[in-house]
Design a protein around this motif. Structure first.
Motif, mmCIF file in Angstrom:
data_model
loop_
_atom_site.group_PDB
_atom_site.id
_atom_site.type_symbol
_atom_site.label_atom_id
_atom_site.label_comp_id
_atom_site.label_asym_id
_atom_site.label_seq_id
_atom_site.Cartn_x
_atom_site.Cartn_y
_atom_site.Cartn_z
ATOM 1 N N ASP A 31 -6.349 -4.629 -8.332
ATOM 2 C CA ASP A 31 -5.387 -4.214 -7.560
ATOM 3 C C ASP A 31 -3.945 -4.410 -7.796
ATOM 4 O O ASP A 31 -2.844 -3.902 -7.753
ATOM 5 C CB ASP A 31 -5.684 -4.349 -6.217
ATOM 6 C CG ASP A 31 -6.815 -3.760 -5.590
ATOM 7 O OD1 ASP A 31 -7.145 -2.304 -6.307
ATOM 8 O OD2 ASP A 31 -7.518 -3.916 -4.560
ATOM 9 N N GLY A 49 3.018 7.693 -0.810
ATOM 10 C CA GLY A 49 2.397 8.120 -2.013
ATOM 11 C C GLY A 49 3.001 9.130 -2.476
ATOM 12 O O GLY A 49 4.077 9.883 -2.225
ATOM 13 N N LEU A 100 -2.762 -2.384 -10.663
ATOM 14 C CA LEU A 100 -2.208 -1.083 -10.121
ATOM 15 C C LEU A 100 -0.960 -1.173 -9.528
ATOM 16 O O LEU A 100 -0.064 -0.403 -9.553
ATOM 17 C CB LEU A 100 -3.438 -0.505 -9.233
ATOM 18 C CG LEU A 100 -4.490 0.174 -9.653
ATOM 19 C CD1 LEU A 100 -5.406 0.610 -8.669
ATOM 20 C CD2 LEU A 100 -3.929 1.438 -10.554
ATOM 21 N N SER A 133 0.830 -1.187 0.131
ATOM 22 C CA SER A 133 -0.160 0.315 -0.003
ATOM 23 C C SER A 133 0.847 1.227 -0.137
ATOM 24 O O SER A 133 0.384 2.350 -0.294
ATOM 25 C CB SER A 133 -0.898 0.087 1.328
ATOM 26 O OG SER A 133 -1.423 -1.099 1.539
ATOM 27 N N HIS A 161 0.575 5.406 -4.907
ATOM 28 C CA HIS A 161 -0.539 6.528 -5.389
ATOM 29 C C HIS A 161 -1.581 6.416 -4.439
ATOM 30 O O HIS A 161 -2.491 6.994 -4.944
ATOM 31 C CB HIS A 161 -0.870 6.130 -6.998
ATOM 32 C CG HIS A 161 0.454 6.392 -7.998
ATOM 33 N ND1 HIS A 161 1.170 5.545 -7.982
ATOM 34 C CD2 HIS A 161 0.422 7.412 -8.866
ATOM 35 C CE1 HIS A 161 2.283 5.918 -8.943
ATOM 36 N NE2 HIS A 161 1.707 7.161 -9.334
ATOM 37 N N SER A 162 -1.572 5.845 -3.317
ATOM 38 C CA SER A 162 -2.615 6.025 -2.158
ATOM 39 C C SER A 162 -4.124 5.706 -2.677
ATOM 40 O O SER A 162 -4.832 6.079 -2.514
ATOM 41 C CB SER A 162 -2.707 7.523 -1.606
ATOM 42 O OG SER A 162 -1.493 8.015 -1.559
ATOM 43 N N ASP A 163 -3.803 4.488 -3.697
ATOM 44 C CA ASP A 163 -5.176 4.137 -4.310
ATOM 45 C C ASP A 163 -5.385 2.706 -4.091
ATOM 46 O O ASP A 163 -6.081 2.267 -4.717
ATOM 47 C CB ASP A 163 -5.459 4.553 -5.721
ATOM 48 C CG ASP A 163 -4.284 4.332 -6.582
ATOM 49 O OD1 ASP A 163 -3.379 3.452 -6.000
ATOM 50 O OD2 ASP A 163 -4.335 4.574 -7.708
ATOM 51 N N LEU A 164 -4.446 2.049 -3.171
ATOM 52 C CA LEU A 164 -4.692 0.543 -3.121
ATOM 53 C C LEU A 164 -4.215 -0.082 -1.913
ATOM 54 O O LEU A 164 -3.504 0.459 -1.328
ATOM 55 C CB LEU A 164 -3.965 -0.006 -4.363
ATOM 56 C CG LEU A 164 -2.632 -0.230 -4.235
ATOM 57 C CD1 LEU A 164 -1.996 -1.675 -3.771
ATOM 58 C CD2 LEU A 164 -2.116 -0.333 -5.816
#
Ligand SMILES: *Cc1c(COP(=O)(O)O)cnc(C)c1O
Length: 394
Positions: free
Chosen positions: A252, A345, A255, A213, A219-222
């Motif tokens: 995920d 991130g 990503l 994470s 990128h603070s999205d998963l």
């Protein structure tokens, strides 16, 4: 997923780009496609039966064993970790901690845990593991003699370097060697450095885990976690993960793999900015102490320089104030730093912290107001200007 292609001789920057992109998984495109799949279809029942009897990695079977999207990410992570045979993916970093603990420990075992381990890891030891009959002793990882006196009879040792919130370094190779001599398994949370900054298995650890994470996602999205190990412990990690039914979503995983491609340049840029900002903070009258092993003034700097090949954007500072609310006032006054959990991130974050709440044997920051900063990819001059105006308010 075991195996890591033929790129072991290449430098990490090249492995970040090439890892997991096997032709049989990517086909004619650059990235492994997102295979959204529960059911894998067989051409015949004979083929289904053959697949069922084949427990190997990288074979279509059923969605819980993943598909090329997840395999490619795991393969790329294995390729970054010298001495790793394979990598297991988990739905979060904390799930990875649990997967590692459950692969190593059984009722009646004793675990030694570095006192500066991540708070939820500590809670797992005093909660889940205690309920399962595993007894945990927290120790100061800077005290090698103290560790040597504790290690006899322990089944596992859990390390984190530098530690969460307070960023103390420890001598990982020395601790791992003492543990090995005593027959204990060394597990390490390597989220801060990533394999680019610290080759944990190469330096004597048996299992290395990471929260993806943070730097890998980037990128603070998963949410995701991983654990990598040599042959023996990889097999144990994989078995427990299957027993617990853990799987990560292909979206995920795609990503995270995308984040991995740029992790090297992001970490370099964030490390550079963080070091300059930490040095600037050290010189400010409102700052009592900066907790960051990358700083030459830090007590852990020599170990960091000796063992680590990189850093990251995460460190903390202690304010020269006896007002417990001062760190919240600084965080509130910052315009370019979000207030929030997680880190690593592309965007900067500030978090008021109270490390003393999460220590049993190490002196923390004596309850002084403290702030953890995750430096992102913004211009470092802009971040310093923002910190200057916020500190002027305390
Ligand atoms: C965030 C973090 C974890 C947990 O990861 P999640 O993905 O948030 O579950 C574990 N260890 C460290 C050091 C962390 O900072």
């Amino acid at each position: 997923m075991s195996g890591a292609g033929d790129d072991r001789h290449l430098k990490p920057a090249s492995r970040l780009v090439r890892g997991g992109r096997r032709a049989e998984w990517t086909g004619p495109v650059v990235n492994p496609p997102v295979w959204r799949a529960s059911t894998h279809l067989y051409a015949s029942d004979a083929e289904r039966q053959a697949a069922g009897g084949n427990n190997a990695d990288g074979q279509f079977f059923y969605g819980r064993r993943g598909a090329p999207t997840q395999w490619a990410l795991a393969d790329a992570l294995t390729g970054l970790e010298p001495q790793a045979h394979g990598t297991v993916l988990y739905p979060s970093g904390v799930a990875a901690v649990a997967g590692v603990m459950l692969a190593v420990l059984k009722p009646g075992d004793r675990l030694l845990m570095a006192d500066n381990a991540y708070d939820p890891t500590r809670s797992m030891a005093t909660g889940l593991l205690a309920r399962l009959g595993v007894e945990t002793t927290f120790f100061d990882p800077r005290d090698l003699d103290g560790f040597a006196a504790l290690v006899a009879g322990a089944r596992g040792v859990w390390l984190e370097a530098p530690g969460s919130l307070t960023f103390e370094m420890c001598d990982v190779p020395a601790i791992a060697a003492l543990a090995r001599d005593a027959g204990a398994v060394t597990m390490i949370d390597n989220t801060w450095a990533s394999p680019l900054g610290f080759a944990a298995l190469d330096r004597g650890c048996d299992i290395v885990m990471m929260s993806l994470s943070k730097h890998v996602g980037g990128h603070s999205d998963l949410m995701m976690g991983s654990a990598s190990a040599g042959k023996r412990w990889y097999a144990a990690l994989r078995r427990v993960s299957h027993e617990l039914g853990q799987v990560v979503s292909p979206d995920d995983a795609a990503l995270a793999a995308r984040g991995l491609r740029t992790m090297g340049v992001r970490l370099e840029a964030q490390t550079r900015s963080a070091l300059r900002i930490a040095q600037w903070l050290e010189a400010q009258p409102q700052i009592a102490r900066v907790l960051c092993p990358m700083l030459p003034s830090d007590p852990g700097h020599e170990l960091w320089r000796r063992d680590f090949t990189g850093g990251c954007g995460l460190f903390a500072c202690v304010l020269a104030s006896d007002d417990p609310a001062a760190s919240a006032r600084v965080a509130d006054a910052l315009q370019m730093f979000g207030i929030g959990y997680s880190w690593g991130g592309f965007e900067s974050l500030a978090l008021p912290i109270r490390p003393a709440d999460y220590r049993s044997v190490m002196p923390a920051t004596d309850g002084a107001p403290a702030l953890r900063l995750s430096i992102g990819l913004e211009d470092e001059g802009d971040l310093i200007a923002d910190l200057a105006q916020a500190l002027a308010q305390v």
